[in-house]
Design a protein around this motif. Structure first.
Motif, PDB file in Angstrom:
ATOM      1  N   LEU A  84      54.435  71.138  19.736  1.00  0.00           N
ATOM      2  CA  LEU A  84      53.465  70.114  19.354  1.00  0.00           C
ATOM      3  C   LEU A  84      54.106  69.047  18.474  1.00  0.00           C
ATOM      4  O   LEU A  84      53.775  67.862  18.578  1.00  0.00           O
ATOM      5  N   PHE A 138      56.115  66.719  20.711  1.00  0.00           N
ATOM      6  CA  PHE A 138      55.201  65.819  21.423  1.00  0.00           C
ATOM      7  C   PHE A 138      54.673  64.736  20.489  1.00  0.00           C
ATOM      8  O   PHE A 138      54.557  63.569  20.881  1.00  0.00           O
ATOM      9  N   SER A 139      54.339  65.114  19.254  1.00  0.00           N
ATOM     10  CA  SER A 139      53.831  64.142  18.294  1.00  0.00           C
ATOM     11  C   SER A 139      54.863  63.061  17.995  1.00  0.00           C
ATOM     12  O   SER A 139      54.524  61.873  17.899  1.00  0.00           O
ATOM     13  N   TYR A 159      46.749  68.592  22.749  1.00  0.00           N
ATOM     14  CA  TYR A 159      47.646  67.455  22.941  1.00  0.00           C
ATOM     15  C   TYR A 159      46.854  66.153  23.087  1.00  0.00           C
ATOM     16  O   TYR A 159      47.285  65.110  22.603  1.00  0.00           O
ATOM     17  N   ARG A 160      45.711  66.225  23.725  1.00  0.00           N
ATOM     18  CA  ARG A 160      44.875  65.034  23.832  1.00  0.00           C
ATOM     19  C   ARG A 160      44.361  64.611  22.458  1.00  0.00           C
ATOM     20  O   ARG A 160      44.240  63.413  22.166  1.00  0.00           O
ATOM     21  N   GLN A 197      48.033  73.864  28.314  1.00  0.00           N
ATOM     22  CA  GLN A 197      47.843  72.441  28.074  1.00  0.00           C
ATOM     23  C   GLN A 197      49.188  71.724  27.944  1.00  0.00           C
ATOM     24  O   GLN A 197      49.338  70.582  28.388  1.00  0.00           O
ATOM     25  N   GLY A 198      50.170  72.393  27.337  1.00  0.00           N
ATOM     26  CA  GLY A 198      51.504  71.808  27.240  1.00  0.00           C
ATOM     27  C   GLY A 198      52.151  71.637  28.599  1.00  0.00           C
ATOM     28  O   GLY A 198      52.874  70.654  28.828  1.00  0.00           O
ATOM     29  N   GLN A 223      48.346  67.572  13.639  1.00  0.00           N
ATOM     30  CA  GLN A 223      49.077  68.807  13.928  1.00  0.00           C
ATOM     31  C   GLN A 223      48.662  69.935  12.998  1.00  0.00           C
ATOM     32  O   GLN A 223      48.470  71.080  13.429  1.00  0.00           O
ATOM     33  N   SER A 227      41.700  69.360  24.800  1.00  0.00           N
ATOM     34  CA  SER A 227      43.107  69.720  24.707  1.00  0.00           C
ATOM     35  C   SER A 227      43.668  69.359  23.332  1.00  0.00           C
ATOM     36  O   SER A 227      43.343  68.306  22.760  1.00  0.00           O
ATOM     37  N   VAL A 252      50.877  68.532  30.126  1.00  0.00           N
ATOM     38  CA  VAL A 252      51.517  67.338  29.563  1.00  0.00           C
ATOM     39  C   VAL A 252      52.802  67.030  30.308  1.00  0.00           C
ATOM     40  O   VAL A 252      53.090  65.874  30.660  1.00  0.00           O
TER      41      VAL A 252
END
Length: 272
Positions: A235, A238-239, A110-111, A83-84, A145, A108, A87
């Motif tokens: 993660l 990304f956050s 990330y979604r 999934q990463g 997270q 996901s 992204v």
């Protein structure tokens, strides 16, 4: 309690020979035939009785549980890692965060972070008690997270428990086996080397089984934990990028490297 254990160990030889007592082993497996090896795992369990058999069953459950958690967690981790990669390939190329989230898998991780961030941004104006937008958004993304990391870390406590306790469970089985051997030797009145070495060496099998169960559990725990930490760092980065994009109205985005262009096919030289 110790008297009960000692009595169970002392009664094990009688139980193995069909003279009564508790045993989880089928009677057919405990019948001694001429020409067969009198020592090994099955004879040790037959002679050890209910205490040794329950100890072996506990170690077997630990080992099966270790393998189950190892493979299920590897599947979950590989899913989040893939999934990463999605992204990097699609998300930040979209014009808005909502459009980018639509390109990711429905479930996901990330979604989930993006959707939680967008929802928190919409709900901030509904708060009756004024809270700074950055603090509200940061807390929401952090909770998202933590939820994902908690799911990834589920089951690792079992591996740590197995790795730390399995050797002692095996040692307990060995102690019971040696106690049973000594009781049998004392009852027979013979203390020759063949009478002592066989049963005592046979009892050490439980210690070996405990180590066989513990070592994979420790290795699996350390490996899965290191992979979880790498996923958590990815993660978190990304956050933070999502937080910066929301707080800037989409003006701040991480630098996205262009996909490498495919090399053009060489042009054939014209024939003379």
């Amino acid at each position: 309690m110790f008297n009960l254990i000692a009595n169970a160990a002392a009664a094990a030889p009688a139980a193995a020979h069909g003279e009564g007592g508790l045993s989880l082993m089928p009677a057919s497996m405990c019948v001694k035939e001429e020409g067969t090896n009198p020592y090994g795992l099955v004879p040790a369990l037959c002679e050890g009785g209910i205490v040794s058999q329950v100890t072996f069953l506990v170690l077997l459950i630990m080992f099966i549980g270790t393998l189950y958690i190892l493979f299920t967690k590897l599947f979950e981790q590989n899913k989040v890692i893939n999934q990463g990669k999605a992204v990097d390939a699609n998300f930040w190329r979209a014009p808005t965060l909502a459009d980018g989230a639509a390109k990711l898998e429905k479930n996901s991780a990330y979604r989930q972070v993006v959707e939680d961030g967008l929802r928190a941004n919409e709900e901030h104006n509904k708060l009756t008690d004024p809270v700074e937008a950055h603090d509200w958004m940061h807390g929401t993304l952090e909770r998202s997270q933590n939820h994902i990391n908690s799911k990834l870390n589920g089951g690792l406590a079992f591996l740590a428990t197995v790795g730390s306790t399995a050797p002692f469970v095996g040692l307990f089985g060995t102690v019971i086996g040696i106690l049973r051997a000594l009781v049998k030797i004392g009852a027979s009145g013979q203390a020759s080397i063949d009478t002592v070495a066989g049963p005592v060496g046979e009892a050490l099998i439980m210690t070996a089984i405990g180590l066989i169960v513990a070592v994979p559990a420790v290795l699996a725990f350390n490996w899965l934990q290191s992979r979880n930490k790498a996923i958590a760092r990815r993660l978190s980065t990304f956050s933070n990028d999502v937080l910066g994009s929301i707080m800037s109205g989409g003006q701040v985005k991480p630098v996205v490297t262009a996909a490498p262009a495919k090399a053009a096919a060489p042009v054939a030289a014209p024939k003379k």
